[in-house]
Design a protein around this motif. Structure first.
Motif, short mmCIF file in Angstrom:
data_model
loop_
_atom_site.label_atom_id
_atom_site.label_comp_id
_atom_site.label_asym_id
_atom_site.label_seq_id
_atom_site.Cartn_x
_atom_site.Cartn_y
_atom_site.Cartn_z
N PHE A 149 32.09 61.89 -48.32
CA PHE A 149 31.86 63.19 -48.95
C PHE A 149 31.21 63.03 -50.32
O PHE A 149 30.27 63.75 -50.66
CB PHE A 149 33.20 63.92 -49.08
N LEU A 150 31.69 62.06 -51.10
CA LEU A 150 31.13 61.83 -52.44
C LEU A 150 29.70 61.32 -52.34
O LEU A 150 28.85 61.68 -53.17
CB LEU A 150 32.00 60.84 -53.20
N TYR A 175 27.49 64.18 -51.66
CA TYR A 175 27.40 65.02 -52.86
C TYR A 175 26.43 64.40 -53.87
O TYR A 175 25.74 65.12 -54.61
CB TYR A 175 28.79 65.17 -53.48
N ASP A 202 19.06 70.07 -52.92
CA ASP A 202 19.97 71.17 -52.73
C ASP A 202 19.72 71.76 -51.34
O ASP A 202 18.60 72.19 -51.04
CB ASP A 202 19.72 72.24 -53.81
N ARG A 232 25.02 79.90 -52.81
CA ARG A 232 25.86 78.74 -53.13
C ARG A 232 27.30 79.18 -53.37
O ARG A 232 28.25 78.50 -52.97
CB ARG A 232 25.31 78.02 -54.36
N LEU A 271 29.67 76.07 -52.67
CA LEU A 271 29.01 74.88 -53.21
C LEU A 271 29.01 74.86 -54.74
O LEU A 271 28.59 73.86 -55.33
CB LEU A 271 27.56 74.82 -52.70
N ILE A 291 33.79 69.26 -57.05
CA ILE A 291 33.72 68.43 -55.85
C ILE A 291 35.10 68.22 -55.24
O ILE A 291 35.24 68.22 -54.01
CB ILE A 291 33.05 67.07 -56.19
N GLN A 309 35.96 71.31 -53.26
CA GLN A 309 35.19 71.37 -52.01
C GLN A 309 35.80 70.45 -50.96
O GLN A 309 35.90 70.82 -49.78
CB GLN A 309 33.74 70.96 -52.28
N TYR A 310 36.20 69.24 -51.39
CA TYR A 310 36.78 68.30 -50.44
C TYR A 310 38.13 68.80 -49.94
O TYR A 310 38.45 68.66 -48.75
CB TYR A 310 36.93 66.93 -51.09
N ARG A 332 19.82 67.72 -45.73
CA ARG A 332 20.95 67.52 -46.65
C ARG A 332 22.15 68.40 -46.26
O ARG A 332 22.77 69.04 -47.10
CB ARG A 332 20.55 67.80 -48.09
N GLY A 374 25.42 68.11 -45.69
CA GLY A 374 26.50 67.15 -45.89
C GLY A 374 27.69 67.39 -44.98
O GLY A 374 28.33 66.43 -44.52
#
Length: 309
Positions: free
Chosen positions: A24-25, A28, A33, A53, A58, A62, A65-66, A272, A274
């Protein structure tokens, strides 16, 4: 045994969290974008991008989000792809069975041919067939998979015309046969070498001389005593190799146009996306963890001296 399995399952939780967090990181940290990429080259209003976003979460830190991703994952929700607005679970449901099918074909090829060649060479160490096996496996280990894939396409598809250069039907065994050989060739080389080395060493063990001195049939000596002890390191490799085959399928699928996980990851990285990459990677991590547990349990089957309290 039950306590051991329960303890191992509990140990999988922090490993799974750590692995998915790392992926995940990394996603990120990638430049670009996904919302901006969705706009293409057309003019856009920055406030519209920020609103999108915000709606997608988004703009959150972080770690939040995780945490939201893990919360949805526990409920079976992998999220939604930004560009297509399709549930990621649907994308995985379409791509994963194709890669699983290809991986199983490659794994079967690796086990049958790799162990078979290793046994043939290991029973006669330093013979002509032993040196031939070592030379063959050295070539397979040294050759990148994309080079082997294009060579296989050239000879079998264009020169001999035995198959099509690309996969037309992902459910056809005939179409997946050539990609499976390419995917499993590197693993086959390692399995053959491991089997050969292990058998050559165990042939000189005391228990083998005792079995021969007792007058046991050669089939029992090789099939029961020699094989069971020699396969322990091979099983260790094969257990982790299932996950390696799934990740290695990314290159093979691109060569043979297989619409599997590799194609899905490539498209997601291009846009992108993710969440799609992390969702597929999460399933692969689970496969790694479960096969690792299965390998540990198989040790007790192969060697009765191994017991789990």
């Amino acid at each position: 045994m039950g306590r051991y399995v329960a303890r191992r399952l509990l140990q999988m939780i922090p490993v799974f969290i750590g692995s998915t967090l790392l992926i995940f990181l990394m996603m990120y940290a990638l430049p670009g974008d996904p919302v901006r990429a969705l706009m293409g080259e057309q003019a856009f209003d920055p406030s519209v991008v920020e609103n999108i976003r915000r709606d997608l979460g988004l703009d959150l830190p972080i770690w939040q989000q995780y945490a939201n991703y893990l919360g949805g994952l526990v409920q079976g929700d992998f999220g939604t792809e930004i560009a297509s607005q399709r549930p990621i679970a649907d994308i995985i449901a379409e791509a994963f069975p194709v890669t699983i099918r290809l991986t199983l074909f490659a794994f079967t090829f690796t086990v049958l041919v790799g162990i078979g060649l290793g046994v043939i060479a290991g029973l006669r160490p330093d013979s002509v067939r032993d040196r031939g096996l070592l030379t063959l496996t050295l070539v397979l280990i040294s050759m990148p998979s994309f080079v082997l894939g294009y060579l296989m396409q050239y000879f079998f598809a264009f020169q001999l015309q035995l198959t099509t250069p690309t996969v037309q039907d992902s459910e056809s065994i005939g179409d997946l046969f050539l990609p499976a050989i390419v995917l499993g060739s590197l693993s086959l080389a390692y399995v053959a070498r491991l089997t050969r080395t292990s058998m050559a060493e165990n042939l000189r063990a005391d228990y083998m001389r005792t079995a021969v001195a007792k007058g046991l049939p050669r089939g029992r000596i090789v099939g029961v005593h020699l094989m069971r002890n020699s396969l322990i390191p091979v099983v260790t490799f094969l257990g982790t190799d299932i996950g390696n085959l799934m990740t290695g399928a990314i290159v093979t699928e691109s060569i043979f146009n297989v619409q599997g996980v590799g194609d899905a990851i490539f498209e997601a990285l291009t846009r992108r996306e993710g969440a799609t990459v992390v969702g597929i990677a999460s399933l692969i991590v689970i496969v790694y963890l479960l096969t690792s547990l299965l390998v540990d349990l198989l040790y007790a089957v192969l060697d009765p001296r191994i017991r789990y309290a």
